[in-house]
Design an enzyme around this catalytic site. Structure first.
Site, PDB file in Angstrom:
ATOM      1  N   HIS A  89      37.634  69.288  85.959  1.00  0.00           N
ATOM      2  CA  HIS A  89      37.377  70.600  85.348  1.00  0.00           C
ATOM      3  C   HIS A  89      35.916  70.693  84.917  1.00  0.00           C
ATOM      4  O   HIS A  89      35.302  69.695  84.531  1.00  0.00           O
ATOM      5  CB  HIS A  89      38.327  70.892  84.185  1.00  0.00           C
ATOM      6  CG  HIS A  89      38.235  69.950  83.007  1.00  0.00           C
ATOM      7  ND1 HIS A  89      37.353  70.137  81.973  1.00  0.00           N
ATOM      8  CD2 HIS A  89      38.939  68.832  82.701  1.00  0.00           C
ATOM      9  CE1 HIS A  89      37.506  69.178  81.076  1.00  0.00           C
ATOM     10  NE2 HIS A  89      38.460  68.369  81.500  1.00  0.00           N
ATOM     11  N   ASP A  91      34.775  73.084  82.555  1.00  0.00           N
ATOM     12  CA  ASP A  91      34.580  73.553  81.185  1.00  0.00           C
ATOM     13  C   ASP A  91      34.531  72.363  80.236  1.00  0.00           C
ATOM     14  O   ASP A  91      34.966  71.256  80.579  1.00  0.00           O
ATOM     15  CB  ASP A  91      35.691  74.519  80.776  1.00  0.00           C
ATOM     16  CG  ASP A  91      37.055  73.841  80.712  1.00  0.00           C
ATOM     17  OD1 ASP A  91      37.452  73.222  81.723  1.00  0.00           O
ATOM     18  OD2 ASP A  91      37.715  73.919  79.657  1.00  0.00           O
ATOM     19  N   GLU A 153      40.287  74.069  81.223  1.00  0.00           N
ATOM     20  CA  GLU A 153      41.270  73.033  80.887  1.00  0.00           C
ATOM     21  C   GLU A 153      41.312  72.768  79.392  1.00  0.00           C
ATOM     22  O   GLU A 153      42.386  72.510  78.830  1.00  0.00           O
ATOM     23  CB  GLU A 153      40.928  71.740  81.636  1.00  0.00           C
ATOM     24  CG  GLU A 153      42.007  70.660  81.540  1.00  0.00           C
ATOM     25  CD  GLU A 153      41.877  69.744  80.339  1.00  0.00           C
ATOM     26  OE1 GLU A 153      42.835  69.013  80.051  1.00  0.00           O
ATOM     27  OE2 GLU A 153      40.822  69.767  79.654  1.00  0.00           O
ATOM     28  N   GLU A 154      40.153  72.808  78.740  1.00  0.00           N
ATOM     29  CA  GLU A 154      40.092  72.438  77.334  1.00  0.00           C
ATOM     30  C   GLU A 154      40.747  73.479  76.429  1.00  0.00           C
ATOM     31  O   GLU A 154      41.139  73.177  75.297  1.00  0.00           O
ATOM     32  CB  GLU A 154      38.630  72.231  76.895  1.00  0.00           C
ATOM     33  CG  GLU A 154      37.898  71.134  77.645  1.00  0.00           C
ATOM     34  CD  GLU A 154      38.369  69.732  77.282  1.00  0.00           C
ATOM     35  OE1 GLU A 154      39.367  69.611  76.532  1.00  0.00           O
ATOM     36  OE2 GLU A 154      37.754  68.771  77.741  1.00  0.00           O
TER      37      GLU A 154
END
Length: 447
Positions: A89, A91, A153-154
């Site tokens: 990911h 982010d 994702e975070e």
């Protein structure tokens, strides 16, 4: 290609890999609400450009409803070879208080063989591991390749889960490499075979219509902040063990770090005790953990002498692999209602759920990965758990039960992910990219 040729190719590519990683880290791609969206889209574009540089036949950004775009790439392998999906990911977590960073979080800095900056490890190292491994083959891949790089994702990673569930053929593969984990220590090759799930929510406590002068009203007026503090403190006993009924301590069937190793890695201050009971592996990988990750109250610098009418907190619960995050949330929220004092009004919102993961014993792909990791690190890998969660993994397990899911990466427990002074060991990046490339070659040739 031979393993020697792969190793040499990766070593020669490392200066470019470091520059590519520095470029990504310099982009503050925080996909949390309230942060600028432009850098997140810039990171997507930079990731797309990097995937195009690997020789993949098809690369594009794909819209994800309610989220930032995923970057997708694919290429056909030789006839009869399996297909491998590579995930990471782009982010990152917010940087937090910049005064706690020794170097600016979005000015990547190389010191003593480490690259410092937010996202250097989690998870832009995963992107560069994939890119560096794929470049080895100059467009002639030994297996079919699919790459999926997520953009949120975070925060709210479940949105990509819904996308995958609606588009299964796009990511269908025989083996799936999730480059969003790492090793307990630099140079200690490991495969993550279990992940705790995650459940998070925001709790709001209200007691008054507006703030009241603490001299005139304090002592009788119910303080929302005091009530919230009491409620949050009740979640653990005096030893730090979770007190919520129905959330027992688990057991991890394998080796984990010693208390001394964990204290050193976590930076626990002298004289401060670890919390909970059981082995460190039990506590980190197989048990529930409740953390208050944020509180909305007046700051000390801006405080006034007032009884607070409202207070809010963000609560995160790490859930053992086999447990249900929704049931867990229900248990914690029910407990908070039970211990709430003074009849305060409670609101719960912004609930996020993510299931855990427990790997099967392994198959062809895991065998190939074991050989590759031993080649790159000079020692056989071991199985470990991870206390964090990766929202996509559980969806992939449900969607593709026959696929082997392999979790490994360039992070390590000292990388300070989600914390100030996040860093990536550059040599670990080289070994991880080498292992991934050797794995692709081994897996493709094992017919």
């Amino acid at each position: 290609m031979t393993p020697d040729q792969i190793e040499g190719s990766v070593a020669a590519a490392m200066p470019q890999a470091v520059e590519d990683l520095k470029r990504l880290v310099a982009i503050p791609s925080v996909a949390f609400p309230g942060h600028p969206e432009e850098p997140v889209y810039a990171a997507a574009s930079a990731t797309e450009e990097l995937l195009r540089s690997t020789g993949l036949q098809h690369v594009q950004q794909i819209p994800v409803e309610g989220s930032f775009p995923a970057v997708y790439g694919e290429a056909q392998g030789p006839p009869g070879t399996p297909t491998v999906l590579l995930y990471a990911h782009y982010d990152v977590q917010p940087a937090g208080d910049p005064s706690l960073w020794r170097t600016p979080p979005f000015q990547p800095t190389v010191l003593d063989g480490n690259l410092y900056g937010r996202g250097a490890a989690d998870d832009k190292s995963g992107i560069i591991s994939h890119v560096t491994a794929l470049r080895v083959f100059q467009g002639r891949f030994p297996v079919g390749i699919k790459v999926l790089i997520e953009g949120q994702e975070e925060y709210a990673g479940e949105r990509l889960e819904a996308f995958v569930a609606q588009n299964p053929d796009l990511v269908r593969a025989d083996a799936i490499v999730v480059a969003d984990t790492g090793n307990p220590r630099v140079g200690d090759p490991s495969v993550t075979t279990s992940l705790r799930g995650m459940a998070a929510f925001t709790i709001e406590v209200r007691t008054l219509k507006e703030p009241l002068h603490s001299g005139s009203f304090g002592g009788a007026a119910p303080d929302a902040l005091a009530a919230l503090i009491r409620m949050l403190a009740s979640l653990h006993d005096e030893n730090g063990e979770v007190r919520v009924p129905g959330l027992p301590r688990g057991r991890f069937l394998g080796a984990g770090p010693s208390d001394e190793e964990f204290r050193a890695t976590a930076g626990v201050l002298d004289g401060v005790s670890l919390v909970g009971s059981g082995t460190v592996a039990d506590r980190l990988w197989s048990s529930y953990a409740i953390t208050v990750t944020g509180i909305d109250v007046p700051t000390v610098a801006g405080a006034i002498n007032a009884v607070q009418p409202v207070a809010r907190a963000r609560v995160t619960v790490r859930v053992p692999p086999a447990a249900d995050p929704k049931t867990t949330i229900d248990s914690v929220v029910s407990f908070l209602h039970q211990v709430a004092p003074w009849g305060v009004r409670i609101g719960i919102d912004d609930v996020v759920l993510g299931s855990g993961f427990l790997a099967d014993s392994g198959g062809r792909a895991r065998t190939a990965l074991n050989k590759a990791l031993e080649r790159a690190f000079g020692r056989s890998p071991r199985d470990i758990g991870a206390g964090g969660s990766i929202p996509l993994v559980a969806t992939l397990v449900r969607q593709f039960p026959a696929a082997e899911i392999l979790l490994f990466g360039a992070e390590d427990d000292g990388a300070a992910i989600h914390a100030p002074n996040e860093r990536l060991n550059i040599e670990e990046l080289r070994r991880t990219a080498t292992a991934e490339a050797v794995f692709l070659q081994e897996y493709g040739g094992d017919q």
